[in-house]
Write a protein that holds these residues in place. Structure first.
Motif, PDB file in Angstrom:
ATOM      1  N   GLU A   1      -4.756  -5.483  10.606  1.00 52.22           N
ATOM      2  CA  GLU A   1      -3.761  -4.426  10.773  1.00 52.22           C
ATOM      3  C   GLU A   1      -3.997  -3.691  12.092  1.00 52.22           C
ATOM      4  O   GLU A   1      -4.788  -2.741  12.146  1.00 52.22           O
TER       5      GLU A   1
ATOM      6  N   HIS B   1      -9.121   0.671   5.089  1.00 48.96           N
ATOM      7  CA  HIS B   1      -7.828   0.866   5.763  1.00 48.96           C
ATOM      8  C   HIS B   1      -8.037   1.770   6.980  1.00 48.96           C
ATOM      9  O   HIS B   1      -8.888   2.661   6.950  1.00 48.96           O
TER      10      HIS B   1
ATOM     11  N   LEU C   1       0.147  -7.111   4.208  1.00 53.23           N
ATOM     12  CA  LEU C   1      -0.147  -5.804   3.607  1.00 53.23           C
ATOM     13  C   LEU C   1       0.936  -4.868   4.149  1.00 53.23           C
ATOM     14  O   LEU C   1       1.048  -4.678   5.355  1.00 53.23           O
ATOM     15  N   VAL C   2       1.722  -4.338   3.225  1.00 52.96           N
ATOM     16  CA  VAL C   2       2.963  -3.662   3.604  1.00 52.96           C
ATOM     17  C   VAL C   2       2.903  -2.186   3.233  1.00 52.96           C
ATOM     18  O   VAL C   2       2.574  -1.851   2.099  1.00 52.96           O
ATOM     19  N   GLY C   3       3.199  -1.315   4.173  1.00 51.61           N
ATOM     20  CA  GLY C   3       3.226   0.120   3.893  1.00 51.61           C
ATOM     21  C   GLY C   3       4.643   0.564   3.568  1.00 51.61           C
ATOM     22  O   GLY C   3       5.117   0.403   2.445  1.00 51.61           O
ATOM     23  N   GLY C   4       5.334   1.089   4.558  1.00 50.54           N
ATOM     24  CA  GLY C   4       6.675   1.681   4.365  1.00 50.54           C
ATOM     25  C   GLY C   4       7.645   0.806   3.580  1.00 50.54           C
ATOM     26  O   GLY C   4       8.269   1.272   2.613  1.00 50.54           O
TER      27      GLY C   4
ATOM     28  N   GLU D   1      -6.560   4.237   8.044  1.00 49.73           N
ATOM     29  CA  GLU D   1      -6.493   5.687   7.775  1.00 49.73           C
ATOM     30  C   GLU D   1      -7.795   6.197   7.159  1.00 49.73           C
ATOM     31  O   GLU D   1      -8.207   7.326   7.421  1.00 49.73           O
TER      32      GLU D   1
ATOM     33  N   GLY E   1       1.225  -4.046   9.364  1.00 49.49           N
ATOM     34  CA  GLY E   1       1.655  -3.216  10.495  1.00 49.49           C
ATOM     35  C   GLY E   1       3.138  -3.432  10.738  1.00 49.49           C
ATOM     36  O   GLY E   1       3.536  -4.392  11.391  1.00 49.49           O
ATOM     37  N   SER E   2       3.942  -2.541  10.119  1.00 52.52           N
ATOM     38  CA  SER E   2       5.401  -2.590  10.286  1.00 52.52           C
ATOM     39  C   SER E   2       6.025  -3.918   9.860  1.00 52.52           C
ATOM     40  O   SER E   2       6.996  -4.378  10.461  1.00 52.52           O
ATOM     41  N   VAL E   3       5.454  -4.515   8.807  1.00 49.36           N
ATOM     42  CA  VAL E   3       6.112  -5.695   8.228  1.00 49.36           C
ATOM     43  C   VAL E   3       7.348  -5.215   7.478  1.00 49.36           C
ATOM     44  O   VAL E   3       7.307  -4.219   6.751  1.00 49.36           O
TER      45      VAL E   3
ATOM     46  N   ALA F   1       0.417  -0.748  15.218  1.00 53.71           N
ATOM     47  CA  ALA F   1       1.593  -1.286  14.534  1.00 53.71           C
ATOM     48  C   ALA F   1       1.834  -0.609  13.188  1.00 53.71           C
ATOM     49  O   ALA F   1       2.869  -0.806  12.558  1.00 53.71           O
ATOM     50  N   ILE F   2       0.871   0.198  12.732  1.00 53.67           N
ATOM     51  CA  ILE F   2       0.980   0.794  11.397  1.00 53.67           C
ATOM     52  C   ILE F   2       1.909   2.008  11.431  1.00 53.67           C
ATOM     53  O   ILE F   2       1.651   2.968  12.149  1.00 53.67           O
ATOM     54  N   GLY F   3       2.989   1.888  10.666  1.00 49.93           N
ATOM     55  CA  GLY F   3       3.919   2.999  10.523  1.00 49.93           C
ATOM     56  C   GLY F   3       4.700   3.331  11.786  1.00 49.93           C
ATOM     57  O   GLY F   3       5.318   4.393  11.875  1.00 49.93           O
TER      58      GLY F   3
ATOM     59  N   ASN G   1       0.874  -1.175   0.000  1.00 48.23           N
ATOM     60  CA  ASN G   1       0.000   0.000   0.000  1.00 48.23           C
ATOM     61  C   ASN G   1       0.910   1.223   0.000  1.00 48.23           C
ATOM     62  O   ASN G   1       1.540   1.534   0.999  1.00 48.23           O
TER      63      ASN G   1
HETATM   64  P1  PGA Z   1       3.343  -0.003   7.555  1.00 45.90           P
HETATM   65  O1  PGA Z   1       1.863   0.255   6.996  1.00 45.90           O
HETATM   66  O2  PGA Z   1       3.842  -1.269   6.913  1.00 45.90           O
HETATM   67  O3  PGA Z   1       4.124   1.199   7.137  1.00 45.90           O
HETATM   68  O4  PGA Z   1       3.242  -0.143   9.025  1.00 45.90           O
HETATM   69  C1  PGA Z   1       0.962  -0.804   6.821  1.00 45.90           C
HETATM   70  C2  PGA Z   1      -0.345  -0.316   6.270  1.00 45.90           C
HETATM   71  O5  PGA Z   1      -0.782   0.796   6.604  1.00 45.90           O
HETATM   72  O6  PGA Z   1      -0.997  -1.028   5.511  1.00 45.90           O
END
Ligand code: PGA
Length: 251
Positions: A169, A97, A233-236, A99, A213-215, A173-175, A11
């Motif tokens: 998620e 999501h 599901l991977v953000g950063g 957010e 979440g911070s994977v 843990a997200i970001g 993402n």
């Molecule tokens: P993150 O985000 O991997 O940066 O923690 C995950 C997400 O918001 O889907």
């Protein structure tokens, strides 16, 4: 990880550009990534050109959207419809999501509507759910998640999970760099599967449940060893080609 084919989705949120798309498109091919579904979700302005590039390059990447409207068409300035996504060949969309829920006021009912709208166009919805730190501390994790899932079951039926994906998620843990531990994640994934199994065991066994979440490239392997974790599901880390590729290779 059980026998289900893993799905790893990135993402990109409001990040990324043409250069990043070109890099991902050329580096992700079948010689480096096998037996994993890889989905990358860029900002909507890039969907069409990304889709064209992955097709032209025989990339393994499938392109997904980050959001869609629950409405089919009409006077909804700034919104994007499922028909538009279908027309350009988009096959996945993230719905609900955290957010979107916290910053844009999306309720479980609205998210369920979006999930239904996506399915009606044969676009696979990735339904996100997860608790805040406060809710975890108050031991409300399972209630919050059951509520998000029940909104979809009520509107779309349990069968709808044959064609959908769930992403657990935890908001804390997200970001944050603070991933759930493999045990913490597994506990919730198992809860989600058993909650669905109350309606239909076969559907529950077949649904892919991703952790998000911070994977990153370091913690992915341990997470993927858990019985009920079927991908991420991977953000950063999904914005850095080497990191994201390493996560996919770990799956
Ligand atoms: P993150 O985000 O991997 O940066 O923690 C995950 C997400 O918001 O889907």
């Amino acid at each position: 990880m059980n026998q289900l084919k893993p799905l790893i989705a990135a993402n990109w949120k409001m990040n990324g550009n043409n250069a990043l798309i070109a890099e991902f498109t050329t580096k992700f091919n079948a010689s480096v990534i096998k037996d994993v579904d890889v989905v990358v979700c860029p900002a909507s302005v890039y969907l069409e050109s990304f889709k064209r590039q992955v097709s032209a390059n025989n990339s393994v990447i499938q392109v997904g959207a980050q959001n869609l409207s629950d409405k089919l068409s009409g006077a909804f300035t700034g919104e994007i419809s499922t028909e538009m996504l279908s027309e350009i060949g988009i096959d996945h969309v993230i719905v609900g999501h955290s957010e979107r829920r916290s910053l844009f006021g999306e309720t479980p009912e609205l998210v369920a509507k979006k999930y239904q709208t996506a399915l009606a166009s044969n676009i696979t919805p990735i339904l996100c759910t997860g608790e805040s730190e406060q809710q975890r501390d108050a031991k409300e994790t399972f209630t919050i998640i059951a509520n998000d899932i029940d909104a979809v079951v009520d509107l779309c039926g349990i069968e709808s999970f044959k064609n959908g994906v769930i992403a657990y998620e935890p908001v804390w843990a997200i970001g944050t760099g603070k991933s759930a531990t493999p045990d913490q994640a597994q506990e919730v994934h198992q809860f989600i599967r058993s909650h669905l199994a109350k309606h239909d065991e076969e559907v529950a066994a077949g649904v892919r449940i991703l952790y998000g979440g911070s994977v990153n490239e370091k913690n992915a392997a341990e997470l993927f060893k858990q019985q009920d974790i079927n991908g991420a599901l991977v953000g950063g880390a999904g914005l850095v080609v080497e990191k994201f590729m390493s996560i996919c290779q770990n799956a």
